[in-house]
Design a protein around this motif. Structure first.
Motif, PDB file in Angstrom:
ATOM      1  N   PRO A 408       0.965  -1.149  -0.075  1.00 21.59           N
ATOM      2  CA  PRO A 408       0.050  -0.051  -0.111  1.00 21.59           C
ATOM      3  C   PRO A 408       0.677   1.349   0.126  1.00 21.59           C
ATOM      4  O   PRO A 408       1.755   1.244   0.861  1.00 21.59           O
ATOM      5  CB  PRO A 408      -0.872  -0.046   1.291  1.00 21.59           C
ATOM      6  CG  PRO A 408       0.084  -1.112   2.401  1.00 21.59           C
ATOM      7  CD  PRO A 408       0.671  -2.025   1.048  1.00 21.59           C
ATOM      8  N   VAL A 410       0.870   4.140   1.568  1.00 20.17           N
ATOM      9  CA  VAL A 410       0.066   4.988   2.389  1.00 20.17           C
ATOM     10  C   VAL A 410       1.351   5.229   3.350  1.00 20.17           C
ATOM     11  O   VAL A 410       1.971   4.408   4.077  1.00 20.17           O
ATOM     12  CB  VAL A 410      -1.049   4.233   3.184  1.00 20.17           C
ATOM     13  CG1 VAL A 410      -2.421   4.179   2.591  1.00 20.17           C
ATOM     14  CG2 VAL A 410      -0.745   2.849   3.778  1.00 20.17           C
ATOM     15  N   ARG A 415      -1.600   6.697   7.354  1.00 16.28           N
ATOM     16  CA  ARG A 415      -1.890   5.907   8.355  1.00 16.28           C
ATOM     17  C   ARG A 415      -2.515   6.243   9.594  1.00 16.28           C
ATOM     18  O   ARG A 415      -3.422   5.714  10.334  1.00 16.28           O
ATOM     19  CB  ARG A 415      -0.790   4.980   8.966  1.00 16.28           C
ATOM     20  CG  ARG A 415      -0.113   4.128   7.646  1.00 16.28           C
ATOM     21  CD  ARG A 415       0.733   3.318   8.422  1.00 16.28           C
ATOM     22  NE  ARG A 415       0.909   2.090   7.208  1.00 16.28           N
ATOM     23  CZ  ARG A 415       2.339   1.624   6.837  1.00 16.28           C
ATOM     24  NH1 ARG A 415       3.199   1.955   7.987  1.00 16.28           N
ATOM     25  NH2 ARG A 415       2.478   0.887   6.216  1.00 16.28           N
ATOM     26  N   ARG A 418      -6.138   6.948   9.156  1.00 21.69           N
ATOM     27  CA  ARG A 418      -6.997   5.928   9.041  1.00 21.69           C
ATOM     28  C   ARG A 418      -7.213   5.324  10.505  1.00 21.69           C
ATOM     29  O   ARG A 418      -8.193   4.824  11.034  1.00 21.69           O
ATOM     30  CB  ARG A 418      -6.156   4.703   8.364  1.00 21.69           C
ATOM     31  CG  ARG A 418      -6.278   5.059   7.077  1.00 21.69           C
ATOM     32  CD  ARG A 418      -6.315   3.914   6.021  1.00 21.69           C
ATOM     33  NE  ARG A 418      -7.606   3.064   6.047  1.00 21.69           N
ATOM     34  CZ  ARG A 418      -7.997   2.082   5.458  1.00 21.69           C
ATOM     35  NH1 ARG A 418      -7.037   1.551   4.803  1.00 21.69           N
ATOM     36  NH2 ARG A 418      -9.124   1.420   5.559  1.00 21.69           N
ATOM     37  N   ALA A 439      -7.958   8.203   3.791  1.00 22.47           N
ATOM     38  CA  ALA A 439      -6.347   7.775   3.877  1.00 22.47           C
ATOM     39  C   ALA A 439      -5.391   8.315   2.671  1.00 22.47           C
ATOM     40  O   ALA A 439      -4.275   8.126   2.773  1.00 22.47           O
ATOM     41  CB  ALA A 439      -6.337   6.231   3.939  1.00 22.47           C
ATOM     42  N   ARG A 692      -8.716  -1.718  -4.182  1.00 26.98           N
ATOM     43  CA  ARG A 692      -8.780  -2.522  -2.723  1.00 26.98           C
ATOM     44  C   ARG A 692      -9.663  -3.724  -2.951  1.00 26.98           C
ATOM     45  O   ARG A 692     -10.290  -4.280  -1.982  1.00 26.98           O
ATOM     46  CB  ARG A 692      -9.697  -1.503  -1.806  1.00 26.98           C
ATOM     47  CG  ARG A 692      -8.982  -0.365  -1.530  1.00 26.98           C
ATOM     48  CD  ARG A 692      -9.666   0.557  -0.418  1.00 26.98           C
ATOM     49  NE  ARG A 692      -8.827   1.674  -0.233  1.00 26.98           N
ATOM     50  CZ  ARG A 692      -7.967   1.560   0.837  1.00 26.98           C
ATOM     51  NH1 ARG A 692      -7.754   0.515   1.614  1.00 26.98           N
ATOM     52  NH2 ARG A 692      -7.348   2.547   1.181  1.00 26.98           N
ATOM     53  N   GLU A 695      -8.610  -6.443  -0.464  1.00 27.42           N
ATOM     54  CA  GLU A 695      -8.905  -5.977   1.021  1.00 27.42           C
ATOM     55  C   GLU A 695     -10.381  -6.218   0.923  1.00 27.42           C
ATOM     56  O   GLU A 695     -10.913  -6.789   2.092  1.00 27.42           O
ATOM     57  CB  GLU A 695      -8.839  -4.511   1.145  1.00 27.42           C
ATOM     58  CG  GLU A 695      -8.938  -3.885   2.388  1.00 27.42           C
ATOM     59  CD  GLU A 695      -8.976  -2.539   2.554  1.00 27.42           C
ATOM     60  OE1 GLU A 695      -7.738  -2.027   2.345  1.00 27.42           O
ATOM     61  OE2 GLU A 695      -9.902  -1.841   3.096  1.00 27.42           O
TER      62      GLU A 695
ATOM     63  N   ASP B  97      -3.550  -4.114   4.762  1.00 27.10           N
ATOM     64  CA  ASP B  97      -2.476  -3.701   4.796  1.00 27.10           C
ATOM     65  C   ASP B  97      -2.585  -2.346   5.458  1.00 27.10           C
ATOM     66  O   ASP B  97      -1.513  -1.654   6.203  1.00 27.10           O
ATOM     67  CB  ASP B  97      -1.903  -3.550   3.454  1.00 27.10           C
ATOM     68  CG  ASP B  97      -1.476  -4.699   3.100  1.00 27.10           C
ATOM     69  OD1 ASP B  97      -1.798  -4.992   1.678  1.00 27.10           O
ATOM     70  OD2 ASP B  97      -0.876  -5.647   3.600  1.00 27.10           O
ATOM     71  N   ASP B  98      -3.824  -1.743   5.583  1.00 27.91           N
ATOM     72  CA  ASP B  98      -4.181  -0.449   6.115  1.00 27.91           C
ATOM     73  C   ASP B  98      -4.501  -0.492   7.563  1.00 27.91           C
ATOM     74  O   ASP B  98      -4.621   0.763   8.054  1.00 27.91           O
ATOM     75  CB  ASP B  98      -5.087   0.409   5.167  1.00 27.91           C
ATOM     76  CG  ASP B  98      -4.590   0.788   3.728  1.00 27.91           C
ATOM     77  OD1 ASP B  98      -5.527   0.957   2.999  1.00 27.91           O
ATOM     78  OD2 ASP B  98      -3.349   0.738   3.750  1.00 27.91           O
ATOM     79  N   TYR B 139       2.218  -2.358  11.263  1.00 27.62           N
ATOM     80  CA  TYR B 139       1.752  -2.769  10.064  1.00 27.62           C
ATOM     81  C   TYR B 139       2.210  -4.004   9.388  1.00 27.62           C
ATOM     82  O   TYR B 139       3.273  -4.255   9.630  1.00 27.62           O
ATOM     83  CB  TYR B 139       1.618  -1.517   9.306  1.00 27.62           C
ATOM     84  CG  TYR B 139       0.420  -0.380   9.788  1.00 27.62           C
ATOM     85  CD1 TYR B 139       0.737   0.503  10.903  1.00 27.62           C
ATOM     86  CD2 TYR B 139      -0.783  -0.326   9.297  1.00 27.62           C
ATOM     87  CE1 TYR B 139       0.062   1.479  11.206  1.00 27.62           C
ATOM     88  CE2 TYR B 139      -1.550   0.622   9.849  1.00 27.62           C
ATOM     89  CZ  TYR B 139      -1.270   1.459  10.787  1.00 27.62           C
ATOM     90  OH  TYR B 139      -2.085   2.449  11.190  1.00 27.62           O
TER      91      TYR B 139
END
Lengths: 799, 230
Positions: A408, A410, A415, A418, A439, A692, A695, B97-98, B139
């Motif tokens: 990711p 990010v 983070r 989020r 995010a 995503r 996810e 992952d987030d 993470y």
């Protein structure tokens, strides 16, 4: 290039939905921009184009009707005259309205033929008249009278011998003896509907003998048209007129119009459209820019893993960059091409109507510049948005590309955001969606930008339309004083007032007189005096109040501006019979007939008589009782006076068709911009869900239901949707206020009353504020549904 | 002992494929045991696991897990079923992952109805038991393979599922981490957790499982007790 083409085609097929969505955003944006700009260009300097196309007349001169035709025809040989038409008789007449009553004091012309060498008449329908009893109507009067080719129309000799209204009116000869009986009428067949560039005030063309009949044996005026060289400046035209009339008596000329006067008037009206259409063009391109930039950066980001594999296989950086650019520019180009074509087609009815609205024959189809600028701008935005990321992606090492594609992207801020979002006290799917939405601040920012533009555009469209409708109502004063009675002579005032007072349908009325006065610094202007209480007459108050009696006056914005005065200041007003000091107690929104260039004073008749001893009541304005329509009142008055006194309903003197068309264009553009915003959100959410996918599959695997997935995805746009409402609505209202104020200033040097902006109920503001949320949810719904129905096993096993 | 998981005549055919991925599987799995499903690549092992876990639906046949007709559940029903009845451990971990390590575990508990505070507490407890307390705020991208698999196991068992489904749980791990993950699973089984384990490694199956089911080309080719059952 074979491998590049193969891979690019495969990628385009794989991203079909996204390509279609990108093309759709470009289609809508370029269609809206092309539509707006094409109409804008058509509205800009329409007179010049129409004039050139029609070989317009530089000079239109009206002569005393007693002058011999041969002498007038000889003026065509004056030095500098390159073409001419006439002489032919002109006059005034009244036309019977389809719905009852009459339209008074319309100009008529006995021009024998539509000569193409000078002021070529544009035949909109039918043909030119060929014999007595046939009439060609101007487009505007045909719309007002609701007449078409083949209809019959009754034309009456006008009861007053006036050459026009207002302070410049040339008083006609007194009524000839024996004309107090029934006035001549003509029942004619409408054989054509036409438009003239140089004589836009002509309501109808008919045979010279019919004109003479309608003028009831009174001397008619005669008109000639001239094209001259040189004709670029007023000085040129003054000199040309001097040469033309050199052999005639100085009193021979009874009126004139130059092409420069007409141009100023038409172009000034055309300028009204500029800010609205320009605003929409900018909205469209901005909305598209935000949407495109967001989508393109997302497409590139989501391709990183693919890029890593491609590079590992052997594609060069340039090949990789090329493939990415083609993936983006191919659908963008298709959408742009279709959008420009659609915008061009969609603009035609409005373009034609716009030029006709200026009394001009249609002489414009499209602007090559618009067809060049819009696609360049749209594809330019797409290219700029794609180029940087594509080049960067091409330069990545295979390992880095694959790593960035699988991990990711990010950072610490995302983070932290989020983490914060995950602690919100809302249901889990909403929490998951909100955290996903915040995010990626940069992406969310661009989505917010697209939404703000959509909300602002919708607010602007709704607000502008409602404000313009309110202003039109104020201009017409249709609710307060819709009926006007014009006296044939002032000595009829008392008995007409008695008649009005005796009608059961009369609620209120007031007599008006008029003169010309002079105000320091502002110069000459009309003074309208009211014989009694006129506070109900319907001019919106911008500041201050209506005058209470002698010694006070109200005026529009330009009077205050030119005279350097404010509310409560006094002015020294000079008339032919004396001077009066008046206190300016009110600034009003005044677009009445009497106003010239935004200059007019309104006060008491007593003050007017002190300024001009000859002033007297020459007309009445009347408010019918509730429940009585203006047209019914007009009919009752006509019956009571046996049609001997001119009575009209103010709104009947103009057609609303063009105004309504403009409003519908504004509304349409607002809808298109909302659609662009929806498209932008759709694209972004589609991209987000694709990124995503894994996810979402994991969440479904551990127990998220399809409905919860849908809620999660839609929730990702909740924050930007709400924010867009709170930013976009004030922005849209601000732009609307600026645009309407500009229109008022351009049209008549008028400030716009606050009431024109107070057009939305409080609940409407709430609705508009929530519109951002609605647009976001609508845009996110389809990708959310798609995500909700994803099959878990294939996704997870593909990993 | 009554079967916890029962399959009758289960077949799975993917979208006009000529060869069924599974063909007429009849199988009963006991509670409290480790059952290994082995076979060559493409024999239908993972497909069988997905059907038991409700991630996919059979083309024909019946699947009953703890008295629930899994084959009849719609998408919503199967999602709810998975929350409490099934824990999944994937070969490639499939962590979010987030979310942090603790967040990955807690989200499963929240889906099953725990409050955020309860879920967080439960996650911290499990992570502590699995030696990952110090990594709770980290993470997934920063963890080793072994650590990620332990997080995945923690997530799988946070709701005390009826059955734990493990699809090649050591496939992406080195020997040491793989043994560590297996030891964890064994320990869970000792505490009564039913485990269905998919692997291509017969030796692993022999070591870990009470029973080995052999699949070839979508059909049962063998079914025997293993040394672990002794």
């Amino acid at each position: 290039m074979g491998a590049v083409a193969t891979k690019t085609r495969a990628d385009l097929r794989r991203r079909r939905l996204q390509s279609v969505a990108l093309a759709l955003v470009l289609f809508l944006a370029t269609a809206a921009a092309t539509l707006s700009l094409n109409i804008l260009v058509a509205s800009h300097e329409p007179f010049e184009r129409a004039f050139a196309a029609a070989n317009g007349a530089h000079l239109v001169i009206a002569y005393d009707g007693t002058i011999d035709d041969a002498r007038l025809a000889a003026t065509a040989h004056a030095a500098g005259v390159t073409a001419s038409a006439g002489p032919y008789p002109i006059g005034e007449a009244d036309f019977e309205h389809l719905k009852g009553g009459r339209v008074f004091g319309q100009s008529i012309s006995g021009r024998p033929q539509a000569d193409a060498s000078i002021d070529a008449i544009t035949m909109i329908a039918g043909r030119w008249w060929q014999r007595p009893g046939e009439v060609v109507l101007d487009r505007s009067i045909a719309a007002v009278l609701e007449k078409q080719v083949g209809d019959r129309v009754t034309v009456y000799s006008t009861p007053q011998a006036s050459g026009g209204k207002g302070p410049d009116a040339v008083p006609g000869p007194p009524e000839a003896p024996g004309t107090t009986g029934p006035r001549p009428t003509l029942s004619a067949t409408v054989v054509g509907i036409a438009g003239s560039v140089s004589t836009p005030d002509v309501a109808a063309w008919l045979s010279p003998s019919d004109v003479t009949l309608l003028m009831a044996g009174r001397p008619t005026a005669k008109e000639m048209l001239y094209r001259v060289e040189p004709a670029a400046t007023q000085a040129d035209l003054v000199a040309a007129k001097a040469r033309i009339t050199a052999a005639l008596d100085p009193r021979a000329v009874t009126g004139q119009t130059t092409w420069l006067d007409l141009r100023t008037s038409v172009n000034k009206t055309a300028d009204l459209y500029v800010p609205v259409l320009l605003a929409f063009s900018i909205f469209a391109l901005l909305a598209a820019a935000f949407a495109i930039a967001n989508v393109i950066s997302g497409i590139v980001l989501s391709s990183y893993r693919d890029i890593g594999v491609m590079k590992a296989v052997g594609f060069t950086p340039r090949q990789v960059s090329t493939m990415l650019l083609v993936q983006i520019l191919a659908p963008a180009t298709l959408g742009t091409a279709l959008g420009v074509a659609a915008g061009l087609v969609a603009s035609q009815p409005t373009v034609v109507s716009t030029t006709e609205a200026f009394g001009l024959p249609p002489a414009f189809a499209f602007s090559p510049l618009v067809l060049l600028v819009v696609p360049l701008a749209a594809l330019g935005v797409a290219s700029v948005a794609a180029l940087g990321p594509a080049i960067r992606a091409g330069r990545l090492s295979p390992v880095e590309a694959m790593t960035r594609g699988t991990m990711p992207a990010v950072g610490g801020l995302a983070r932290r955001l989020r983490g914060l979002g995950f602690r919100l006290p809302v249901a889990l799917p909403v929490r998951l969606g909100l955290t996903a939405g915040i995010a990626h601040p940069a992406r969310s920012g661009m989505t917010l930008g697209a939404l703000v533009v959509g909300v602002a555009a919708a607010t602007f469209a709704i607000g502008t339309n409602l404000s313009l409708l309110r202003i039109k109502t104020d201009i017409d004063r249709g609710a307060t004083a819709p009926v006007r009675v014009e006296l044939p002579s002032p000595d009829r005032a008392a008995d007409v007032a008695t008649t009005i007072a005796g009608l059961s349908g009369t609620a209120r009325f007031v007599g008006l007189g008029q003169g010309t006065v002079s105000v320091p610094l502002a110069g000459s202007m009309p003074f309208v005096g009211y014989d009694g209480d006129a506070s109900w007459i319907g001019f919106p108050i911008i500041h201050g109040r209506w005058f209470a009696g002698p010694g006070e006056a109200v005026a529009p914005t330009n009077v205050f501006r030119q005279a350097g005065k404010q509310i409560g200041d006094t002015i020294q007003v000079q008339g032919d019979s004396g001077a009066v000091t008046l206190t300016l107690v009110g600034e009003i929104f005044d677009t009445g007939d009497e106003s010239r260039d935004g200059l007019v004073l309104r006060g008491s008749l007593a003050d007017l008589r002190r300024l001009d001893a000859t002033a007297a009541v020459d007309r009445f304005e009347i408010q019918p009782v509730a429940g009585t329509s203006a047209r019914d009142y007009r009919t009752a008055f006509s019956e009571a006076t046996q049609d001997a006194i001119a009575v009209s309903v103010i709104s009947d003197l103009s057609s609303d068709a063009d105004f309504l068309l403009f409003l519908s264009v504004v509304a349409f553009l607002g809808v298109v911009l909302v659609a662009i915003s929806i498209g932008g959100v759709f694209n972004t959410v589609l991209l987000e869900t694709r990124q995503r996918w894994r996810e979402l599959a994991i969440l479904k695997a551990i127990g998220l239901t399809p409905l919860q997935v849908l809620v999660q995805v839609v929730s990702s746009v909740l924050v930007v949707g709400l924010l867009a409402g709170f930013i976009g609505v004030p922005l849209g209202l601000l732009i609307e206020r600026g645009v309407i104020a500009y229109m008022g200033e351009t049209a008549a040097h008028l400030a716009i009353p606050e009431s024109a902006f107070d057009v939305l109920l409080p609940v409407a503001y709430v609705g508009l504020a929530l519109s951002g949320l609605a647009i976001a949810v609508v845009g996110a719904f389809l990708p959310a549904r798609r995500a909700a129905s994803l099959r878990v096993a294939p996704v997870l096993q593909a990993e | 002992m009554a079967a916890l998981i029962s399959l009758r005549g289960v077949s799975k055919i993917y979208d006009r494929a000529t060869q069924p991925a599974l063909d007429g599987i009849d199988l009963d799995i006991e509670a409290g045991k480790i059952t290994a499903i082995i076979g060559p690549s493409g024999c239908g092992k993972s497909t069988l696991l997905n059907l038991i876990g409700g991630l996919d639906r059979p083309t024909r046949g019946e699947i009953v897990v703890d008295d629930v007709r899994v084959d009849r559940l719609d998408e919503t029903g199967s999602a709810r079923f998975r929350r409490s009845a099934v824990g999944y451990v994937f070969q490639f971990f499939h962590l979010l992952d987030d979310l942090s390590v603790a967040g990955n575990v807690a989200v499963a508990a929240q889906l099953a109805g725990s409050s955020p505070a309860e879920a967080d507490a439960r996650a911290q407890e499990l992570l502590g038991q699995l030696g990952l307390a110090a990594k709770a705020g980290a993470y997934p991208a920063t963890l080793s393979g072994g650590e990620r698999q332990r997080v995945a196991i923690a997530r799988a068992i946070v709701n005390r599922p009826t059955v734990l489904l493990a699809d090649e749980p050591t496939g992406a791990l080195d020997r040491r981490n793989g043994d560590s993950a297996l030891a964890l699973l064994e320990d869970l089984n000792r505490h009564g957790q039913t485990i269905v384990l998919v692997t291509h490694d017969e030796a692993l199956a022999e070591r870990q499982a009470h029973r080995i089911v052999h699949l070839v080309d979508g059909r049962l080719a063998g079914d025997r007790f293993a040394r672990a059952a002794a």
